[in-house]
Design an enzyme around this catalytic site. Structure first.
Site, PDB file in Angstrom:
ATOM      1  N   LYS B 139       1.034  -1.501  -0.220  1.00 36.15           N
ATOM      2  CA  LYS B 139       0.029  -0.207   0.130  1.00 36.15           C
ATOM      3  C   LYS B 139       0.943   1.354   0.124  1.00 36.15           C
ATOM      4  O   LYS B 139       1.712   1.505   0.605  1.00 36.15           O
ATOM      5  CB  LYS B 139      -1.057   0.043   0.964  1.00 36.15           C
ATOM      6  CG  LYS B 139      -1.953  -0.868   1.036  1.00 36.15           C
ATOM      7  CD  LYS B 139      -2.852  -0.120   2.593  1.00 36.15           C
ATOM      8  CE  LYS B 139      -4.807  -1.491   2.545  1.00 36.15           C
ATOM      9  NZ  LYS B 139      -5.547  -0.668   3.218  1.00 36.15           N
ATOM     10  N   GLU B 181       0.396  -0.887  16.776  1.00 32.26           N
ATOM     11  CA  GLU B 181       0.374  -2.470  15.543  1.00 32.26           C
ATOM     12  C   GLU B 181       0.542  -3.776  15.707  1.00 32.26           C
ATOM     13  O   GLU B 181       0.463  -3.992  15.073  1.00 32.26           O
ATOM     14  CB  GLU B 181       0.674  -1.547  13.949  1.00 32.26           C
ATOM     15  CG  GLU B 181       0.496  -0.590  12.995  1.00 32.26           C
ATOM     16  CD  GLU B 181      -0.599   0.005  12.604  1.00 32.26           C
ATOM     17  OE1 GLU B 181      -1.939  -1.284  12.435  1.00 32.26           O
ATOM     18  OE2 GLU B 181      -0.997   0.873  12.461  1.00 32.26           O
ATOM     19  N   ARG B 237      -8.047  -9.195   3.860  1.00 28.96           N
ATOM     20  CA  ARG B 237      -6.749  -8.078   4.443  1.00 28.96           C
ATOM     21  C   ARG B 237      -7.650  -6.289   4.656  1.00 28.96           C
ATOM     22  O   ARG B 237      -7.311  -5.780   5.639  1.00 28.96           O
ATOM     23  CB  ARG B 237      -6.116  -7.176   3.089  1.00 28.96           C
ATOM     24  CG  ARG B 237      -5.679  -6.401   2.884  1.00 28.96           C
ATOM     25  CD  ARG B 237      -4.388  -6.442   2.139  1.00 28.96           C
ATOM     26  NE  ARG B 237      -3.295  -5.048   2.366  1.00 28.96           N
ATOM     27  CZ  ARG B 237      -2.569  -4.383   1.655  1.00 28.96           C
ATOM     28  NH1 ARG B 237      -1.734  -5.467   0.180  1.00 28.96           N
ATOM     29  NH2 ARG B 237      -1.602  -3.700   1.728  1.00 28.96           N
ATOM     30  N   ASN B 241      -7.130  -3.658   9.718  1.00 33.23           N
ATOM     31  CA  ASN B 241      -7.303  -1.777   9.543  1.00 33.23           C
ATOM     32  C   ASN B 241      -7.771  -1.661  10.862  1.00 33.23           C
ATOM     33  O   ASN B 241      -9.273  -0.747  10.801  1.00 33.23           O
ATOM     34  CB  ASN B 241      -8.367  -1.321   8.299  1.00 33.23           C
ATOM     35  CG  ASN B 241      -7.646  -1.153   7.641  1.00 33.23           C
ATOM     36  OD1 ASN B 241      -6.531  -0.733   7.489  1.00 33.23           O
ATOM     37  ND2 ASN B 241      -8.362  -1.700   5.528  1.00 33.23           N
ATOM     38  N   HIS B 248      -8.655   6.575  11.596  1.00 37.50           N
ATOM     39  CA  HIS B 248      -8.728   7.992  10.711  1.00 37.50           C
ATOM     40  C   HIS B 248      -9.424   9.300  10.911  1.00 37.50           C
ATOM     41  O   HIS B 248      -8.926  10.488  10.800  1.00 37.50           O
ATOM     42  CB  HIS B 248      -8.682   7.293   9.891  1.00 37.50           C
ATOM     43  CG  HIS B 248      -7.682   6.638   8.299  1.00 37.50           C
ATOM     44  ND1 HIS B 248      -7.925   5.535   7.711  1.00 37.50           N
ATOM     45  CD2 HIS B 248      -6.641   5.884   9.293  1.00 37.50           C
ATOM     46  CE1 HIS B 248      -6.500   4.399   7.402  1.00 37.50           C
ATOM     47  NE2 HIS B 248      -6.174   4.962   8.079  1.00 37.50           N
ATOM     48  N   HIS B 261       0.111   8.255  13.822  1.00 29.38           N
ATOM     49  CA  HIS B 261      -1.215   6.971  13.330  1.00 29.38           C
ATOM     50  C   HIS B 261      -0.691   6.274  14.618  1.00 29.38           C
ATOM     51  O   HIS B 261      -2.387   5.335  14.821  1.00 29.38           O
ATOM     52  CB  HIS B 261      -0.436   6.888  12.354  1.00 29.38           C
ATOM     53  CG  HIS B 261      -1.361   5.618  11.730  1.00 29.38           C
ATOM     54  ND1 HIS B 261      -2.334   5.757  10.912  1.00 29.38           N
ATOM     55  CD2 HIS B 261      -0.895   4.353  11.507  1.00 29.38           C
ATOM     56  CE1 HIS B 261      -2.557   4.235  10.462  1.00 29.38           C
ATOM     57  NE2 HIS B 261      -2.068   3.702  10.563  1.00 29.38           N
TER      58      HIS B 261
END
Lengths: 366, 366
Positions: B139, B181, B237, B241, B248, B261
């Site tokens: 990405k 993450e 996938r 997220n 976001h 982030h």
């Protein structure tokens, strides 16, 4: 209506060629989601936008109208597409439709490739140039102040809809520009097509529908075959760029938009013919046959008067066909047989750049 | 050194994980041409640019140093990369190397995808966040004023080189952001990893090299498996997220760069945990276990004080996970089992947005 297939595995798609394809459900059949953005320009919108939109009543349609011209093929204009898509909250199942010529198609295609990392895309080309060349094969992009088409993506459409009736509203100068690419296909891979063009040039210039359909079909078939064999231009696809390395130098030097792309390609093709002849690969009569056909199509066959050999060399040094510092050019081994080669001396290149093109151009009455 | 393979057919590539990979020929072995552009930023360049360049003496190297920060992840900064490539006349066989965190990697990757319609690309991530997430999976992209990562491409690198020693120069706040993450992988698909993280959080925060290598390897393996199964995010996938839709919205509302982030993802993950618990899919104890782990990693677990439910809804309406107007979220059916779903009522969503996160947060001394 005629249909051709561009064979690229899971990215295969049809090219539809016929009259009045803008009317009817030809477009809506290829749309998978509920949102559609039609990207067009100020010249094409008044002619075809309402007609195309009339058949999309079950979709949420956002028209995005750009200023017209190669001078606007840049990031600032591309942003207008992203702004329009985001303002109308298009999601990743939207379809971007390009309605217009090559500039609209290249920009809408790159926007579709980039928006949310890729959404559906359909080409509805309305100029001869885009119908026979840029709408087929997935090359998209924008210009950079330091080079043409330097920023972009290989991104294939879901379908290409070619309505030959749109050529009735095309200025004669742009029709001629499209014929430069049509003639190119004959020169690089279809020598018999040159004979057909010599026999039918007047019909094409008079917009005879049958002649147009034949010329477009034969051009798209040639392009589809080359693209299917080499999608990302690692080899044979580069032969489609006959005349383009010289031509891009002309466009860059003159400033985008001063010469039409097809006009620059025409003069560039004459230079490639001259260089092939200087190398002894084609006869003088072959060269003159190509020049004469371009001239009959109403195209320039002499590079800009004020452009020197140095100007050409400087602009050609950043061409995408430069590999590890070595210049590669598309030249002809024979009419109908192009090669991508660096098998030439600097002397022959300079002699080509310095040739007197006014002298070699046959008189229009010859 | 450990090596993982991301299995994507002809676009497969290795992830190398180890100490001091910046030194040696690990990078040069993956470069195919003669030109290299190293894209980095003002913070990373003084630390690692010279060391990386020392091992590239047989290449023509162009350093391109960008300003540092998410606020610069835009077209204007991307242009600096194109300007640098064109000014140094990089051709289509050049390799773009991203040396830095996620912003550098996303922008360098999109530049590589777009320059001359695609050139080679290698990731050398120097933050934990980019090492476990953004450098793997292809990405790439930039932000638009109306939405994060709205413009970009799926574009796979030739290789990813993860030098764990670069984390010794990473600010503590960014180490924590990366751990958001890492914890995410445990929550979505690897429940035993949560236990490992609970046992090893102090070692990770103290930069224990073996613990870091284990955590990075396990995170990259999870990501590689998901990406191999669904490269273009048509299904599974999207579970990567978790917390990102809420996150976001936080980033957009606060202005890019105000929250890191990973910090926004952390608060967003807490919201996803809360919503999953409100739906009765996970237990309150599961929710609290996730919150506690994020908190121990030094991460925010409460959304911004001034941000209302309305603010969230407005920003979430343009999220890429909105399909045909319907909001889809990544939620948990159990710890270690994420789903992408729109199977929830508006009431539960609003109740989640209005929850008192200060109240549900366990005391640090609990």
């Amino acid at each position: 209506m005629q249909t051709l297939q561009v064979d690229l595995g899971e990215r295969s798609y049809p090219i539809l060629i016929g009259e009045q394809l803008i009317d009817g459900d030809f477009l809506s059949r290829h749309i998978r989601g509920k949102q559609v953005a039609i990207v067009t320009n100020e010249t094409v919108a008044p002619l075809y936008l309402e007609r195309l939109t009339r058949h999309l009543q079950s979709f949420s349609v956002t028209p995005i109208v750009l200023p017209d011209g190669e001078a606007y093929k840049n990031w600032q204009t591309l942003q207008l597409i992203f702004d329009g898509l985001l303002a109308a909250r298009h999601d990743r199942r939207t379809t971007v439709v390009a309605l217009g010529g090559g500039v609209v198609g290249d920009m809408a295609g790159y926007a579709a490739a980039s928006y949310q990392r890729g959404v559906d895309f359909i080409q509805v080309p309305t100029t001869l140039l885009s119908q026979v060349d840029s709408s087929v094969g997935g090359k998209t992009g924008i210009n950079h102040p330091l080079g043409k088409n330097m920023i972009g993506a290989f991104y294939q459409p879901q379908a290409v809809l070619i309505d030959t009736a749109t050529l009735t509203t095309l200025p004669a100068r742009e029709l001629s520009a499209g014929l430069a690419e049509v003639i190119k296909y004959g020169l690089i891979c279809d020598e018999p097509f040159l004979g057909w063009l010599e026999a039918n040039m007047e019909r094409l210039l008079a917009l005879d529908p049958q002649a147009l359909t034949e010329a477009i079909h034969r051009s798209c078939a040639a392009k589809a075959a080359v693209v299917a064999a080499d999608e990302r231009e690692s080899g044979i696809r580069a032969t489609l760029n006959l005349g383009h390395t010289f031509g891009h130098a002309i466009e860059t030097h003159q400033g985008y938009g001063a010469w039409l792309h097809g006009e620059a390609v025409s003069a560039g093709t004459v230079m490639a013919l001259e260089m092939s002849q200087q190398l002894g690969w084609i006869q003088q009569a072959d060269r003159d046959r190509g020049v004469r056909l371009l001239q009959r199509a109403g195209l320039p066959v002499v590079p800009p008067a004020g452009m020197s050999a140095e100007d050409f060399l400087q602009h050609m040094a950043v061409d995408k066909k430069v590999i590890n510092g070595q210049l590669r050019l598309v030249l002809l081994k024979a009419l109908g047989e192009a090669v991508v080669t660096s098998d030439f001396s600097r002397d022959v290149l300079e002699s080509t750049l310095n040739a007197d093109y006014n002298a070699l151009t046959p008189s229009p009455n010859a």
